[in-house]
Every structure is written in C-alpha cells, then in structure tokens.
Design a protein around this motif. Structure first.
Motif, PDB file in Angstrom:
ATOM      1  N   ILE A  83      59.828  30.185 -30.397  1.00  0.00           N
ATOM      2  CA  ILE A  83      59.922  30.727 -29.034  1.00  0.00           C
ATOM      3  C   ILE A  83      58.849  31.789 -28.809  1.00  0.00           C
ATOM      4  O   ILE A  83      58.177  31.812 -27.770  1.00  0.00           O
ATOM      5  CB  ILE A  83      61.332  31.310 -28.787  1.00  0.00           C
ATOM      6  N   VAL A  84      58.655  32.667 -29.797  1.00  0.00           N
ATOM      7  CA  VAL A  84      57.646  33.721 -29.673  1.00  0.00           C
ATOM      8  C   VAL A  84      56.239  33.130 -29.620  1.00  0.00           C
ATOM      9  O   VAL A  84      55.423  33.483 -28.748  1.00  0.00           O
ATOM     10  CB  VAL A  84      57.747  34.716 -30.847  1.00  0.00           C
ATOM     11  N   LEU A  85      55.936  32.198 -30.517  1.00  0.00           N
ATOM     12  CA  LEU A  85      54.584  31.636 -30.569  1.00  0.00           C
ATOM     13  C   LEU A  85      54.258  30.829 -29.320  1.00  0.00           C
ATOM     14  O   LEU A  85      53.128  30.876 -28.811  1.00  0.00           O
ATOM     15  CB  LEU A  85      54.431  30.771 -31.823  1.00  0.00           C
ATOM     16  N   GLN A  86      55.233  30.073 -28.811  1.00  0.00           N
ATOM     17  CA  GLN A  86      54.965  29.294 -27.599  1.00  0.00           C
ATOM     18  C   GLN A  86      54.787  30.206 -26.390  1.00  0.00           C
ATOM     19  O   GLN A  86      53.991  29.918 -25.496  1.00  0.00           O
ATOM     20  CB  GLN A  86      56.078  28.287 -27.356  1.00  0.00           C
ATOM     21  N   ARG A 401      45.242  36.550 -32.499  1.00  0.00           N
ATOM     22  CA  ARG A 401      44.060  37.384 -32.286  1.00  0.00           C
ATOM     23  C   ARG A 401      43.642  37.411 -30.819  1.00  0.00           C
ATOM     24  O   ARG A 401      43.303  38.466 -30.271  1.00  0.00           O
ATOM     25  CB  ARG A 401      42.893  36.881 -33.147  1.00  0.00           C
ATOM     26  N   PHE A 402      43.661  36.252 -30.196  1.00  0.00           N
ATOM     27  CA  PHE A 402      43.225  36.176 -28.798  1.00  0.00           C
ATOM     28  C   PHE A 402      44.141  36.968 -27.870  1.00  0.00           C
ATOM     29  O   PHE A 402      43.681  37.719 -27.014  1.00  0.00           O
ATOM     30  CB  PHE A 402      43.152  34.726 -28.338  1.00  0.00           C
ATOM     31  N   VAL A 403      45.465  36.793 -28.030  1.00  0.00           N
ATOM     32  CA  VAL A 403      46.385  37.473 -27.109  1.00  0.00           C
ATOM     33  C   VAL A 403      46.475  38.967 -27.392  1.00  0.00           C
ATOM     34  O   VAL A 403      47.039  39.718 -26.596  1.00  0.00           O
ATOM     35  CB  VAL A 403      47.801  36.845 -27.150  1.00  0.00           C
ATOM     36  N   ILE A 414      49.183  41.522 -25.058  1.00  0.00           N
ATOM     37  CA  ILE A 414      50.536  41.744 -25.565  1.00  0.00           C
ATOM     38  C   ILE A 414      50.717  43.203 -25.976  1.00  0.00           C
ATOM     39  O   ILE A 414      49.792  43.839 -26.489  1.00  0.00           O
ATOM     40  CB  ILE A 414      50.862  40.812 -26.759  1.00  0.00           C
ATOM     41  N   PRO A 415      51.917  43.762 -25.761  1.00  0.00           N
ATOM     42  CA  PRO A 415      52.178  45.146 -26.165  1.00  0.00           C
ATOM     43  C   PRO A 415      52.198  45.289 -27.687  1.00  0.00           C
ATOM     44  O   PRO A 415      52.283  44.292 -28.416  1.00  0.00           O
ATOM     45  CB  PRO A 415      53.554  45.430 -25.559  1.00  0.00           C
ATOM     46  N   GLY A 420      52.836  43.382 -33.369  1.00  0.00           N
ATOM     47  CA  GLY A 420      53.349  43.511 -34.732  1.00  0.00           C
ATOM     48  C   GLY A 420      54.258  42.365 -35.117  1.00  0.00           C
ATOM     49  O   GLY A 420      54.149  41.797 -36.212  1.00  0.00           O
ATOM     50  N   LEU A 421      55.172  42.009 -34.203  1.00  0.00           N
ATOM     51  CA  LEU A 421      56.097  40.904 -34.466  1.00  0.00           C
ATOM     52  C   LEU A 421      55.337  39.593 -34.657  1.00  0.00           C
ATOM     53  O   LEU A 421      55.668  38.792 -35.549  1.00  0.00           O
ATOM     54  CB  LEU A 421      57.092  40.776 -33.306  1.00  0.00           C
ATOM     55  N   SER A 422      54.316  39.380 -33.838  1.00  0.00           N
ATOM     56  CA  SER A 422      53.542  38.136 -33.912  1.00  0.00           C
ATOM     57  C   SER A 422      52.823  38.006 -35.251  1.00  0.00           C
ATOM     58  O   SER A 422      52.791  36.923 -35.847  1.00  0.00           O
ATOM     59  CB  SER A 422      52.525  38.085 -32.767  1.00  0.00           C
TER      60      SER A 422
END
Length: 444
Positions: A83-86, A401-403, A414-415, A420-422
């Motif tokens: 869910i996070v990666l998508q 890296r891109f986001v 992204i915040p 960090g989570l990613s």
C-alpha cells in the motif's frame, strides 16, 4: 545514481505517458466526494491484479498447508508495505507527469537507464511466464487442454487487450474489475464452504515467534513477501493514474493524489482478502486434514473437493485461477508498453509488444513441459518468482529516491516520516529478497 537533466516540479515530458490515453478519463470538477472519487476508481484495481497473480498462489497454498493460519500476519505485513509503495508510485506520476520509467530515463545517466530497462524487461518476461503457466494450468483443469497447447493458446489474449484499448481506458478497467469480482466471489464461496474457525483465523494475523524460529516457516514467509510486491506494478501505477483529466495544478494534483491513494488502498485490501483466502482455505482444508505436503496448484485442485466434500469447490478454484491468469496478462501488457516507451521512447503497437513478450514466455513453457512434464512447469513457476525478486530493488530504490527529491516533486515531496518509513520498507524487501534468492540458488 547520477542525476542529469533535472526537470522542474510538475513538468511533464515532451511525450506524455501512454500517449493519447493520458488525461482521457473525464473528472468531475464539482459534486459530492463520492462522485469525484468514482472518476478515479480503476487504476488501483488494475495494480491489485499483480498482488494476486498465479505466481502468489503456490506460496500461499504451501504456507497454509504446512503452518495453518500462522503466516496470515506475513500476508498482512506485505500488503501494508505494498500500500505504501503503490501510493509512492501514484505520487510520482501525479506530481511530476512522469511515470517511473520516464523518471529513470530523465533522472539517471544513460548507462544506468539502459541497465534498469534491461532488468525491468527481464522481470516483465518472468511475470509473463508465471501468467502463462497459471493460465495453462487453469485451462487444463477446467477443459482438459494439455499444458503445451494451453500455453500456446494464451497468445490469443493479445486480441482481447487490443479490442479493449480501442474502446478506451475505462473499458480496460471494467474488464479487469469484472474478473476481479469473479475471483472475489469464488474465494468467498470457498471460504464459506471451508467454514474456518474465526478465532484461529484472527489469531493468525498476530505475528508468531514460529515465523522466525522455524527455518521452513521463515523461508515461506520470505517467499510471500518477495512475491507480493511486483516490480512492474510500480511502473504501471505511476502511469495509469495520469489517465485522469484532473487539473495539472498544485491543488488539482493534491486532490488527484488523495483519490488515487484511496482507490489503490481499497483495491489492495481486496488483494489482501484473496491472498488471505487462499492461505485460509489451505489451512482449514489441507493442514486440518493432515495434508501438510500440498505445495502445488494442481495438488490443491485435486484434493479440494474430496476433502471438503463439495464437488464444485475445485471448479471454483480453477475458475478463479483462470480469471487471475487472464487479468494478469492485461496489466502485464500495459506495463510492458509503459516500460518500453518510458525508457526507450520507442512506441510499438500494443499487439506487437504483446506478441513479442508472450512469445518469449511461451517458448520456455512449451520446451520444459515437453521435456519434464508438469513438475517442470512447477519449478519454472518458482524460477519466475526468483527473477522477479532479483529485479525488485531496482524498481523500489529509484522510486523512493525520486519521491524524496524536492527539486523533482515540488510541493508533493514526501514528508520526513514517510521518507523514513519508505526506506525501511525498501530495506526489508531488499534483504528478504536477497535471502530468498540465495536460499533458492543454494537449494535450501
């Protein structure tokens, strides 16, 4: 990766992702929240297909048969990571007007870009291989068609894709959602027939020490996580979210991102149900019946009806497998087109692209089936998942890296907490996939 040719935030490439399909689906400017959400429903269900394709079935069946409901927590964890990666993939496409393949081309040096393209093409072929095998098995189970002939017949799906694309992107989405509904209904009925103990099922979603202490359980757990996140899905999602005609302004992109993430999250919860249902069925029927040796799809089909005492159970299983295989071919075709156009700016007619990739996938299936029979195709299915595991880091790491790059993403970067989570998720996936690859090659 060396960054070159940086683009201003939100600036689309000279050629938009998916060409004429980009921005082709109308979006309501006003109205209720639900009406506006409806316009964005579709891409999430298309990417959810990759999370319940035939390549996942054998792992879920083996996990349920050997360890009961214990590995349900692993399925839940892998789904949450997906869910996070998508959501990150959707964010990239909406914020920049680039799909992941285009971003790799524009933001990396040419040698790196070519390497990423070759690795991604190998992953798409491996994914296609799993779909050919799964569809061929389903055709054999339902209609008695030999595996070799069934593999050859899968090439005909190119005409289905071509017809649907001519009718517009919404037609393609409707086809995919229709097949997903069939899969959902089939497994819903099977779960009702199996009547698993609710308390045991709920307990399976709580992590157990056995997953870490038991090497066999750990191996299957790694397989579940490694086979869950499909590399081509990240390329696919970053492109198809752009088919919506949302305003290409900061406010329009923010709203589009909220709806896109809602769409993909709900759809991936459906994928969670399907994967969990496969494992629950295997646990309640095979594990409870003492058949902990069941590992392959055909074994499950043959034993399901006798152990449940319901003749239609095996048929429902095969119908769901066929729907899964057909669905996966549609999304893999589109992903292949996105990857080739994004990395090479080379546009081929969809039918030509499909015939090439499907032909490459059919040949090894036909050869292995002729030489080694059905056991050979089962090993080939495992090999396809290993190849996918090898490619996954080369899609996840560039995406994160891109986001995380404010110059590229602008206001939608992204915040810090999500960054960090990613990276934690990327690290987990990379480590587990490397271990899965090493263990598989070592034969453990």
């Amino acid at each position: 990766m060396d960054q070159v040719r940086p683009a201003p935030p939100g600036q689309a490439p000279a050629e938009p992702s998916l060409g004429a399909l980009n921005g082709s689906v109308p979006v309501r400017a006003g109205g209720s929240w639900l009406w506006r959400l409806f316009a964005f429903i579709g891409p999430g269900y298309m990417i959810s297909v990759g999370y319940m394709d035939p390549g996942n079935w054998a792992t879920d069946i083996a996990g349920g048969a050997q360890f009961g409901y214990t590995l349900l927590s692993v399925i839940l964890l892998s789904n949450l990571m997906a869910i996070v990666l998508q959501a990150l993939a959707a964010r990239l496409g909406i914020a920049t007007g680039l799909d992941l393949a285009q971003a790799c081309r524009e933001r990396t040096s040419r040698p790196v870009s070519i390497a990423l393209w070759l690795i991604c093409e190998a992953a798409i072929i491996a994914c296609d291989l799993a779909e050919v095998i799964g569809t061929a098995i389903a055709l054999k189970l339902l209609f008695g068609i030999p595996l070799t002939l069934g593999a050859i017949l899968t090439a005909l799906d190119v005409f289905v894709v071509l017809l649907l694309l001519r009718r517009g992107f919404r037609a393609l989405e409707a086809f995919v959602i229709g097949l997903l509904t069939i899969i959902f209904v089939c497994f819903g009925l099977q779960i009702a027939m199996a009547a698993p103990p609710i308390q045991a099922v709920l307990g399976g979603f709580v992590p157990s020490r056995e997953i870490v202490t038991n090497p066999a359980a750990l191996y299957i757990a790694i397989g579940i996580i490694g086979a869950t996140v499909m590399p081509h899905n990240l390329y696919l999602h970053s492109s198809i979210v752009q088919t919506r005609a949302y305003p290409r302004t900061d406010q329009g992109r923010r709203e589009a991102l909220r709806f896109a993430v809602t769409d993909s999250t709900v759809a991936l919860m459906l994928a969670l149900f399907v994967n969990a249902a496969i494992l629950i069925m295997a646990a309640s029927v095979f594990h409870a019946g003492g058949r902990t040796d069941v590992e392959e799809i055909e074994q499950a089909y043959e034993l399901l009806s006798p152990l449940l005492g319901v003749g239609i159970a095996s048929t429902l299983f095969a119908v769901a497998l066929l729907a899964s295989g057909l669905n996966s071919t549609v999304t893999a075709t589109l992903a292949g087109q996105i990857v080739m156009e994004g990395f090479l700016r080379l546009r081929l007619p969809p039918f030509a692209r499909r015939l090439v990739t499907r032909g490459i996938a059919i040949v090894p299936v036909v050869i292995v089936t002729a030489l080694y029979g059905e056991q050979g195709t089962a090993r080939l299915l495992v090999l396809s998942q290993v190849v996918l595991s090898m490619q996954l880091p080369f899609a996840v790491i560039p995406l994160v890296r891109f986001v995380s790059d404010r110059r590229l993403m602008g206001p939608l970067v992204i915040p810090g907490w999500l960054k960090g989570l990613s990276w934690v998720i990327a690290g987990i996936i990379v480590v587990l996939n490397v271990k899965l690859l090493v263990d598989t090659l070592a034969g453990t």
